[in-house]
Design a protein around this motif. Structure first.
Motif, PDB file in Angstrom:
ATOM      1  N   SER A 159      88.368 -33.836  11.524  1.00 28.47           N
ATOM      2  CA  SER A 159      88.197 -32.385  11.459  1.00 28.47           C
ATOM      3  C   SER A 159      87.332 -31.910  12.624  1.00 28.47           C
TER       4      SER A 159
ATOM      5  N   PRO B  67      84.057 -36.111  10.998  1.00 26.43           N
ATOM      6  CA  PRO B  67      83.998 -34.709  11.417  1.00 26.43           C
ATOM      7  C   PRO B  67      83.470 -34.596  12.848  1.00 26.43           C
TER       8      PRO B  67
ATOM      9  N   SER C 257      84.646 -28.636  13.206  1.00 27.35           N
ATOM     10  CA  SER C 257      83.957 -27.495  12.609  1.00 27.35           C
ATOM     11  C   SER C 257      82.768 -27.134  13.489  1.00 27.35           C
TER      12      SER C 257
ATOM     13  N   SER D 160      90.709 -28.779   9.368  1.00 25.49           N
ATOM     14  CA  SER D 160      90.720 -30.081   8.708  1.00 25.49           C
ATOM     15  C   SER D 160      92.097 -30.716   8.787  1.00 25.49           C
TER      16      SER D 160
ATOM     17  N   SER E  10      86.259 -24.076  10.477  1.00 24.31           N
ATOM     18  CA  SER E  10      86.639 -25.480  10.291  1.00 24.31           C
ATOM     19  C   SER E  10      88.146 -25.625  10.407  1.00 24.31           C
TER      20      SER E  10
END
Length: 408
Positions: free
Chosen positions: A219, A308, A221, A275, A273
Protein backbone atom coordinates in the motif's frame (compact mmCIF):
# COMPACT_ATOMS: atom_id res chain seq x y z
CA UNK A 1 -56.81 -42.40 -70.96
CA UNK A 2 -55.03 -42.05 -67.58
CA UNK A 3 -52.29 -43.74 -65.62
CA UNK A 4 -51.10 -43.79 -61.99
CA UNK A 5 -48.05 -43.51 -59.74
CA UNK A 6 -47.63 -45.70 -56.70
CA UNK A 7 -44.80 -46.81 -54.47
CA UNK A 8 -43.51 -47.36 -50.99
CA UNK A 9 -41.96 -44.89 -48.59
CA UNK A 10 -39.31 -46.74 -46.60
CA UNK A 11 -36.16 -46.48 -44.51
CA UNK A 12 -33.35 -48.71 -43.23
CA UNK A 13 -32.16 -49.80 -46.69
CA UNK A 14 -29.98 -52.63 -45.38
CA UNK A 15 -28.67 -53.84 -48.74
CA UNK A 16 -28.15 -50.29 -50.04
CA UNK A 17 -29.94 -50.95 -53.36
CA UNK A 18 -32.45 -48.11 -53.08
CA UNK A 19 -35.42 -50.47 -53.68
CA UNK A 20 -37.96 -51.44 -51.04
CA UNK A 21 -37.74 -55.11 -50.08
CA UNK A 22 -40.51 -56.36 -47.80
CA UNK A 23 -39.26 -58.13 -44.71
CA UNK A 24 -35.89 -56.41 -44.96
CA UNK A 25 -36.50 -52.68 -45.24
CA UNK A 26 -38.74 -50.68 -42.89
CA UNK A 27 -41.86 -48.92 -44.28
CA UNK A 28 -42.58 -45.32 -43.19
CA UNK A 29 -46.26 -44.67 -42.53
CA UNK A 30 -47.96 -41.24 -42.20
CA UNK A 31 -45.50 -39.39 -44.44
CA UNK A 32 -47.07 -36.74 -46.72
CA UNK A 33 -46.34 -37.40 -50.43
CA UNK A 34 -47.33 -34.78 -53.02
CA UNK A 35 -47.01 -34.00 -56.73
CA UNK A 36 -44.95 -30.82 -56.99
CA UNK A 37 -46.58 -29.09 -59.98
CA UNK A 38 -44.36 -25.97 -59.96
CA UNK A 39 -41.20 -27.82 -58.84
CA UNK A 40 -40.54 -25.42 -55.95
CA UNK A 41 -40.01 -28.24 -53.43
CA UNK A 42 -42.96 -27.10 -51.29
CA UNK A 43 -46.52 -28.35 -50.87
CA UNK A 44 -48.71 -25.57 -52.31
CA UNK A 45 -52.47 -25.14 -52.47
CA UNK A 46 -54.01 -27.24 -55.22
CA UNK A 47 -51.21 -29.81 -55.40
CA UNK A 48 -52.25 -33.47 -55.06
CA UNK A 49 -51.15 -35.02 -51.77
CA UNK A 50 -51.63 -38.23 -49.82
CA UNK A 51 -50.23 -39.82 -46.62
CA UNK A 52 -48.43 -43.14 -46.69
CA UNK A 53 -50.40 -46.05 -45.18
CA UNK A 54 -49.28 -48.45 -42.45
CA UNK A 55 -47.14 -50.30 -44.97
CA UNK A 56 -45.56 -47.08 -46.31
CA UNK A 57 -47.61 -47.31 -49.52
CA UNK A 58 -49.00 -44.37 -51.45
CA UNK A 59 -50.86 -43.94 -54.77
CA UNK A 60 -51.92 -41.18 -57.19
CA UNK A 61 -54.51 -42.40 -59.79
CA UNK A 62 -56.37 -40.88 -62.79
CA UNK A 63 -53.27 -38.95 -63.86
CA UNK A 64 -53.03 -37.62 -67.38
CA UNK A 65 -50.02 -38.97 -69.31
CA UNK A 66 -47.15 -36.58 -68.47
CA UNK A 67 -44.09 -36.28 -66.25
CA UNK A 68 -44.53 -35.55 -62.54
CA UNK A 69 -42.24 -34.73 -59.63
CA UNK A 70 -43.00 -36.79 -56.54
CA UNK A 71 -41.99 -34.93 -53.37
CA UNK A 72 -42.44 -35.56 -49.67
CA UNK A 73 -42.45 -33.64 -46.41
CA UNK A 74 -39.35 -35.29 -44.98
CA UNK A 75 -39.94 -36.46 -41.37
CA UNK A 76 -37.72 -34.90 -38.70
CA UNK A 77 -34.54 -36.86 -38.10
CA UNK A 78 -34.43 -38.26 -41.65
CA UNK A 79 -32.78 -37.35 -44.94
CA UNK A 80 -34.17 -38.28 -48.38
CA UNK A 81 -31.68 -40.27 -50.46
CA UNK A 82 -33.87 -41.17 -53.49
CA UNK A 83 -33.13 -38.40 -56.01
CA UNK A 84 -35.89 -35.94 -56.90
CA UNK A 85 -36.50 -36.81 -60.59
CA UNK A 86 -39.22 -36.78 -63.27
CA UNK A 87 -41.67 -39.71 -63.07
CA UNK A 88 -43.39 -40.51 -66.39
CA UNK A 89 -47.05 -41.57 -66.46
CA UNK A 90 -48.18 -43.66 -69.47
CA UNK A 91 -51.88 -44.10 -70.31
CA UNK A 92 -53.48 -47.21 -68.83
CA UNK A 93 -50.28 -48.09 -66.90
CA UNK A 94 -49.11 -47.89 -63.31
CA UNK A 95 -45.65 -46.43 -62.64
CA UNK A 96 -43.88 -47.57 -59.50
CA UNK A 97 -41.67 -45.06 -57.63
CA UNK A 98 -40.29 -45.97 -54.22
CA UNK A 99 -38.76 -43.28 -51.99
CA UNK A 100 -36.00 -44.05 -49.50
CA UNK A 101 -35.15 -42.03 -46.38
CA UNK A 102 -32.37 -42.76 -43.94
CA UNK A 103 -32.18 -41.72 -40.32
CA UNK A 104 -29.80 -38.88 -39.55
CA UNK A 105 -26.95 -39.57 -37.17
CA UNK A 106 -27.61 -37.32 -34.18
CA UNK A 107 -24.78 -34.84 -33.62
CA UNK A 108 -22.70 -35.30 -30.55
CA UNK A 109 -23.83 -32.74 -28.00
CA UNK A 110 -20.90 -30.76 -26.62
CA UNK A 111 -20.64 -28.62 -23.53
CA UNK A 112 -18.60 -25.72 -22.25
CA UNK A 113 -16.68 -24.79 -19.11
CA UNK A 114 -16.24 -21.19 -17.98
CA UNK A 115 -15.32 -19.25 -14.87
CA UNK A 116 -13.16 -16.50 -13.44
CA UNK A 117 -9.72 -16.04 -12.05
CA UNK A 118 -10.16 -13.72 -9.05
CA UNK A 119 -8.22 -11.98 -6.31
CA UNK A 120 -9.39 -13.69 -3.12
CA UNK A 121 -8.81 -10.66 -0.92
CA UNK A 122 -10.13 -12.28 2.26
CA UNK A 123 -8.54 -15.66 1.38
CA UNK A 124 -11.76 -17.59 2.13
CA UNK A 125 -11.63 -19.71 -1.05
CA UNK A 126 -14.82 -18.17 -2.50
CA UNK A 127 -15.55 -15.46 -5.05
CA UNK A 128 -17.24 -12.76 -2.96
CA UNK A 129 -18.95 -9.58 -4.10
CA UNK A 130 -16.39 -6.91 -4.89
CA UNK A 131 -13.43 -9.25 -5.35
CA UNK A 132 -11.82 -8.31 -8.68
CA UNK A 133 -10.91 -10.60 -11.56
CA UNK A 134 -7.26 -11.06 -12.49
CA UNK A 135 -6.41 -10.79 -16.21
CA UNK A 136 -3.49 -12.39 -18.03
CA UNK A 137 -3.50 -15.81 -16.34
CA UNK A 138 -3.26 -19.04 -18.39
CA UNK A 139 -6.01 -21.59 -17.65
CA UNK A 140 -5.49 -24.98 -19.33
CA UNK A 141 -7.05 -28.44 -19.57
CA UNK A 142 -4.61 -30.85 -17.94
CA UNK A 143 -5.23 -33.86 -20.23
CA UNK A 144 -2.60 -36.11 -18.63
CA UNK A 145 -3.24 -34.71 -15.10
CA UNK A 146 0.48 -34.13 -14.50
CA UNK A 147 -0.16 -30.56 -13.23
CA UNK A 148 2.13 -29.20 -15.97
CA UNK A 149 1.00 -27.09 -18.92
CA UNK A 150 2.07 -29.15 -21.96
CA UNK A 151 2.19 -27.70 -25.47
CA UNK A 152 -0.52 -30.08 -26.73
CA UNK A 153 -3.03 -29.01 -24.07
CA UNK A 154 -5.78 -26.49 -24.81
CA UNK A 155 -5.54 -23.19 -22.90
CA UNK A 156 -7.19 -19.79 -22.48
CA UNK A 157 -5.86 -16.44 -21.25
CA UNK A 158 -8.10 -14.68 -18.73
CA UNK A 159 -9.53 -11.40 -20.07
CA UNK A 160 -9.76 -7.98 -18.42
CA UNK A 161 -12.42 -9.27 -15.99
CA UNK A 162 -10.49 -12.47 -15.21
CA UNK A 163 -12.95 -14.58 -17.24
CA UNK A 164 -12.16 -17.62 -19.43
CA UNK A 165 -14.22 -20.15 -21.42
CA UNK A 166 -13.69 -23.48 -23.22
CA UNK A 167 -16.34 -24.34 -25.85
CA UNK A 168 -17.28 -27.44 -27.91
CA UNK A 169 -16.03 -29.94 -25.35
CA UNK A 170 -16.88 -33.58 -26.04
CA UNK A 171 -18.44 -35.64 -23.23
CA UNK A 172 -15.80 -36.59 -20.71
CA UNK A 173 -14.06 -35.53 -17.51
CA UNK A 174 -11.82 -32.46 -17.61
CA UNK A 175 -9.23 -31.33 -15.07
CA UNK A 176 -8.56 -27.59 -15.24
CA UNK A 177 -5.37 -26.02 -13.95
CA UNK A 178 -3.76 -22.58 -13.92
CA UNK A 179 -0.21 -21.50 -14.61
CA UNK A 180 0.83 -19.83 -11.38
CA UNK A 181 2.57 -16.45 -11.38
CA UNK A 182 4.92 -14.91 -8.80
CA UNK A 183 3.21 -12.98 -6.04
CA UNK A 184 0.08 -15.16 -5.98
CA UNK A 185 -0.99 -18.03 -3.70
CA UNK A 186 -3.86 -20.35 -4.74
CA UNK A 187 -6.88 -20.35 -2.41
CA UNK A 188 -9.44 -22.12 -4.64
CA UNK A 189 -8.70 -24.88 -7.17
CA UNK A 190 -11.79 -26.36 -8.92
CA UNK A 191 -12.56 -30.08 -8.92
CA UNK A 192 -12.63 -32.04 -12.22
CA UNK A 193 -15.69 -31.32 -14.39
CA UNK A 194 -17.61 -34.14 -16.11
CA UNK A 195 -19.60 -33.35 -19.27
CA UNK A 196 -22.20 -36.15 -19.61
CA UNK A 197 -22.93 -38.11 -22.80
CA UNK A 198 -26.27 -36.84 -24.11
CA UNK A 199 -28.31 -36.58 -27.30
CA UNK A 200 -30.24 -33.65 -25.86
CA UNK A 201 -29.39 -30.13 -26.88
CA UNK A 202 -30.03 -29.06 -23.31
CA UNK A 203 -26.78 -30.48 -21.90
CA UNK A 204 -25.69 -28.02 -19.22
CA UNK A 205 -22.80 -25.66 -19.72
CA UNK A 206 -20.61 -25.57 -16.63
CA UNK A 207 -20.11 -22.05 -15.29
CA UNK A 208 -18.46 -20.54 -12.20
CA UNK A 209 -15.53 -22.96 -12.36
CA UNK A 210 -13.40 -20.38 -10.57
CA UNK A 211 -9.76 -20.08 -9.56
CA UNK A 212 -9.04 -18.06 -6.40
CA UNK A 213 -5.68 -16.51 -5.60
CA UNK A 214 -4.52 -14.33 -2.75
CA UNK A 215 -2.36 -11.59 -4.13
CA UNK A 216 0.68 -10.42 -2.15
CA UNK A 217 0.12 -6.67 -2.17
CA UNK A 218 1.33 -3.52 -0.46
CA UNK A 219 0.00 0.00 0.00
CA UNK A 220 0.86 3.69 -0.33
CA UNK A 221 -0.43 6.17 2.24
CA UNK A 222 0.54 9.56 3.52
CA UNK A 223 -0.55 13.10 4.27
CA UNK A 224 -1.32 16.05 2.01
CA UNK A 225 -0.41 19.32 3.77
CA UNK A 226 0.30 23.03 3.38
CA UNK A 227 4.00 23.52 4.10
CA UNK A 228 3.81 26.77 6.09
CA UNK A 229 7.50 26.89 7.00
CA UNK A 230 8.60 25.58 3.58
CA UNK A 231 10.79 22.72 4.87
CA UNK A 232 8.85 19.99 2.95
CA UNK A 233 8.23 18.03 6.19
CA UNK A 234 4.93 17.95 8.02
CA UNK A 235 5.19 19.56 11.46
CA UNK A 236 2.06 19.38 13.63
CA UNK A 237 1.01 22.75 14.98
CA UNK A 238 2.79 24.59 12.20
CA UNK A 239 1.82 23.03 8.90
CA UNK A 240 -1.84 22.60 7.90
CA UNK A 241 -3.49 19.42 6.51
CA UNK A 242 -5.25 19.75 3.14
CA UNK A 243 -8.57 17.87 2.94
CA UNK A 244 -10.62 17.12 -0.22
CA UNK A 245 -7.64 17.07 -2.59
CA UNK A 246 -7.76 14.49 -5.42
CA UNK A 247 -4.71 12.19 -5.48
CA UNK A 248 -4.22 9.54 -8.18
CA UNK A 249 -1.75 6.91 -9.36
CA UNK A 250 -0.53 8.14 -12.74
CA UNK A 251 -0.24 4.85 -14.63
CA UNK A 252 1.05 6.30 -17.92
CA UNK A 253 3.02 9.15 -16.25
CA UNK A 254 1.37 11.87 -18.34
CA UNK A 255 0.60 14.07 -15.34
CA UNK A 256 -3.18 13.87 -15.92
CA UNK A 257 -5.97 11.91 -14.25
CA UNK A 258 -7.11 9.46 -16.95
CA UNK A 259 -9.82 6.81 -17.04
CA UNK A 260 -8.46 3.75 -15.23
CA UNK A 261 -6.10 5.66 -12.91
CA UNK A 262 -6.76 4.86 -9.25
CA UNK A 263 -7.86 7.98 -7.36
CA UNK A 264 -8.89 9.03 -3.86
CA UNK A 265 -9.74 12.15 -1.84
CA UNK A 266 -7.76 13.30 1.18
CA UNK A 267 -9.72 13.13 4.44
CA UNK A 268 -10.24 15.95 6.94
CA UNK A 269 -6.72 15.35 8.30
CA UNK A 270 -5.19 15.39 4.80
CA UNK A 271 -4.67 11.61 4.89
CA UNK A 272 -4.94 9.31 1.86
CA UNK A 273 -4.31 5.63 1.09
CA UNK A 274 -4.07 3.25 -1.89
CA UNK A 275 -4.29 -0.43 -0.81
CA UNK A 276 -4.03 -3.87 -2.51
CA UNK A 277 -1.30 -2.66 -4.87
CA UNK A 278 0.88 -5.28 -6.59
CA UNK A 279 4.59 -4.82 -5.88
CA UNK A 280 5.84 -2.24 -8.40
CA UNK A 281 6.79 1.44 -8.66
CA UNK A 282 4.04 4.07 -8.84
CA UNK A 283 3.79 7.82 -9.43
CA UNK A 284 1.50 9.61 -6.96
CA UNK A 285 0.06 12.73 -8.56
CA UNK A 286 -2.49 15.29 -7.42
CA UNK A 287 -4.90 17.81 -8.87
CA UNK A 288 -3.19 20.83 -7.32
CA UNK A 289 -5.71 23.12 -5.59
CA UNK A 290 -6.03 26.66 -6.93
CA UNK A 291 -3.63 29.08 -5.26
CA UNK A 292 -1.06 26.40 -4.39
CA UNK A 293 2.12 24.91 -5.86
CA UNK A 294 3.39 21.37 -5.20
CA UNK A 295 6.88 21.37 -3.69
CA UNK A 296 7.30 17.63 -3.03
CA UNK A 297 9.05 16.29 -6.17
CA UNK A 298 7.13 13.91 -8.47
CA UNK A 299 9.08 10.68 -8.04
CA UNK A 300 8.78 6.88 -8.20
CA UNK A 301 7.23 5.32 -5.07
CA UNK A 302 8.15 1.65 -4.57
CA UNK A 303 5.54 -0.79 -3.20
CA UNK A 304 6.86 -3.93 -1.48
CA UNK A 305 4.62 -6.97 -0.88
CA UNK A 306 2.88 -7.00 2.50
CA UNK A 307 4.39 -3.67 3.55
CA UNK A 308 2.99 -0.11 3.75
CA UNK A 309 4.87 2.73 2.04
CA UNK A 310 4.54 6.30 3.37
CA UNK A 311 4.63 9.25 0.97
CA UNK A 312 3.67 12.75 2.16
CA UNK A 313 3.01 15.54 -0.34
CA UNK A 314 3.57 19.22 0.49
CA UNK A 315 2.05 22.28 -1.17
CA UNK A 316 2.87 25.92 -0.58
CA UNK A 317 0.59 28.86 -1.18
CA UNK A 318 1.26 30.94 -4.27
CA UNK A 319 1.56 34.63 -3.32
CA UNK A 320 -1.21 36.68 -4.91
CA UNK A 321 -0.20 38.86 -7.84
CA UNK A 322 0.57 42.50 -6.87
CA UNK A 323 -2.21 45.07 -7.22
CA UNK A 324 -1.19 47.79 -9.68
CA UNK A 325 -2.46 51.19 -10.73
CA UNK A 326 -1.94 53.62 -13.58
CA UNK A 327 -1.21 57.30 -14.35
CA UNK A 328 -2.75 59.00 -17.37
CA UNK A 329 -3.51 62.53 -18.50
CA UNK A 330 -3.39 65.11 -21.23
CA UNK A 331 -0.57 67.28 -22.59
CA UNK A 332 -1.85 70.67 -23.80
CA UNK A 333 -0.91 74.26 -24.70
CA UNK A 334 -2.55 76.42 -22.01
CA UNK A 335 -3.72 79.34 -24.23
CA UNK A 336 -5.62 81.18 -21.45
CA UNK A 337 -2.90 80.40 -18.87
CA UNK A 338 -5.30 79.01 -16.26
CA UNK A 339 -3.43 75.69 -15.94
CA UNK A 340 -6.65 73.80 -16.70
CA UNK A 341 -7.53 72.27 -20.06
CA UNK A 342 -10.35 74.32 -21.65
CA UNK A 343 -11.88 72.61 -24.73
CA UNK A 344 -12.18 74.96 -27.70
CA UNK A 345 -9.54 77.27 -26.25
CA UNK A 346 -6.49 75.23 -25.28
CA UNK A 347 -4.61 73.16 -27.88
CA UNK A 348 -3.67 69.45 -27.57
CA UNK A 349 0.02 68.58 -27.90
CA UNK A 350 0.75 65.24 -29.68
CA UNK A 351 4.15 63.52 -30.01
CA UNK A 352 5.59 64.84 -26.74
CA UNK A 353 7.80 62.45 -24.73
CA UNK A 354 6.46 61.85 -21.21
CA UNK A 355 8.52 59.78 -18.73
CA UNK A 356 8.60 58.65 -15.11
CA UNK A 357 11.71 60.19 -13.56
CA UNK A 358 12.87 57.34 -11.28
CA UNK A 359 15.88 59.16 -9.76
CA UNK A 360 14.25 62.63 -9.89
CA UNK A 361 17.13 64.16 -11.85
CA UNK A 362 14.86 65.83 -14.43
CA UNK A 363 16.39 63.81 -17.28
CA UNK A 364 15.20 60.81 -19.29
CA UNK A 365 17.63 58.04 -18.28
CA UNK A 366 17.95 54.44 -19.34
CA UNK A 367 15.37 52.47 -17.35
CA UNK A 368 12.90 55.33 -17.01
CA UNK A 369 9.46 54.42 -18.36
CA UNK A 370 8.50 56.65 -21.28
CA UNK A 371 5.70 57.15 -23.78
CA UNK A 372 4.57 59.55 -26.52
CA UNK A 373 1.40 61.62 -26.37
CA UNK A 374 -1.18 60.56 -28.98
CA UNK A 375 -2.97 62.80 -31.48
CA UNK A 376 -5.30 64.00 -28.68
CA UNK A 377 -2.36 64.74 -26.38
CA UNK A 378 -3.16 61.73 -24.21
CA UNK A 379 -0.63 59.55 -22.40
CA UNK A 380 -0.79 56.60 -19.99
CA UNK A 381 1.45 54.44 -17.75
CA UNK A 382 -0.23 51.18 -16.62
CA UNK A 383 0.64 48.23 -14.29
CA UNK A 384 2.44 50.48 -11.83
CA UNK A 385 3.05 49.13 -8.30
CA UNK A 386 1.66 51.37 -5.57
CA UNK A 387 4.26 54.15 -5.01
CA UNK A 388 4.88 57.85 -5.70
CA UNK A 389 6.14 58.83 -9.12
CA UNK A 390 7.44 61.99 -10.79
CA UNK A 391 5.96 62.60 -14.23
CA UNK A 392 8.35 64.55 -16.41
CA UNK A 393 8.42 65.57 -20.05
CA UNK A 394 10.87 66.58 -22.71
CA UNK A 395 9.52 70.12 -23.11
CA UNK A 396 8.96 70.92 -26.81
CA UNK A 397 11.05 73.78 -28.23
CA UNK A 398 9.43 77.20 -27.77
CA UNK A 399 7.36 76.10 -24.74
CA UNK A 400 7.67 76.36 -20.97
CA UNK A 401 6.08 73.92 -18.53
CA UNK A 402 3.70 75.62 -16.15
CA UNK A 403 2.25 72.53 -14.33
CA UNK A 404 4.47 72.09 -11.26
CA UNK A 405 6.70 68.99 -11.05
CA UNK A 406 5.16 67.09 -8.14
CA UNK A 407 4.76 63.61 -6.64
CA UNK A 408 1.94 61.50 -8.19
Amino acid sequence: FTGSIQGTKFTNDLNRNGIFEAGVDLPQPDVTIFLDQNNNGRLDNGELQTPTNSLGGYSFSNLSPATYTVQEIVPPGFTRVTPVQPVTVVANQTTNFDILNIAQTPPTVTGSISGRKFNDINANGRLDVGEPGIPGFTIYIDLNTNNIFDSSESSRLTDATGSYQFNDLQPGTYTLREVQQPGFVATQVPAPVTIPLSTSATVPNFTNINFGNRRDTGSISGRKFIDVNANRTFEPGTDQPQPNVTLFLDINNNGRLDIGDLQTQTDNLGGYSFSNLPPATYTVQEIVPAGFTRVTPVQAVTVVANQPTNFDIANVQVPPPPVTGSISGRKFNDINNDRTFTPGTDQLQPDVTIFLDINNNGQLDRGDLQTQTDNLGGYSFSNLPPATYTVQEIVPAGFTRVTPVQAV
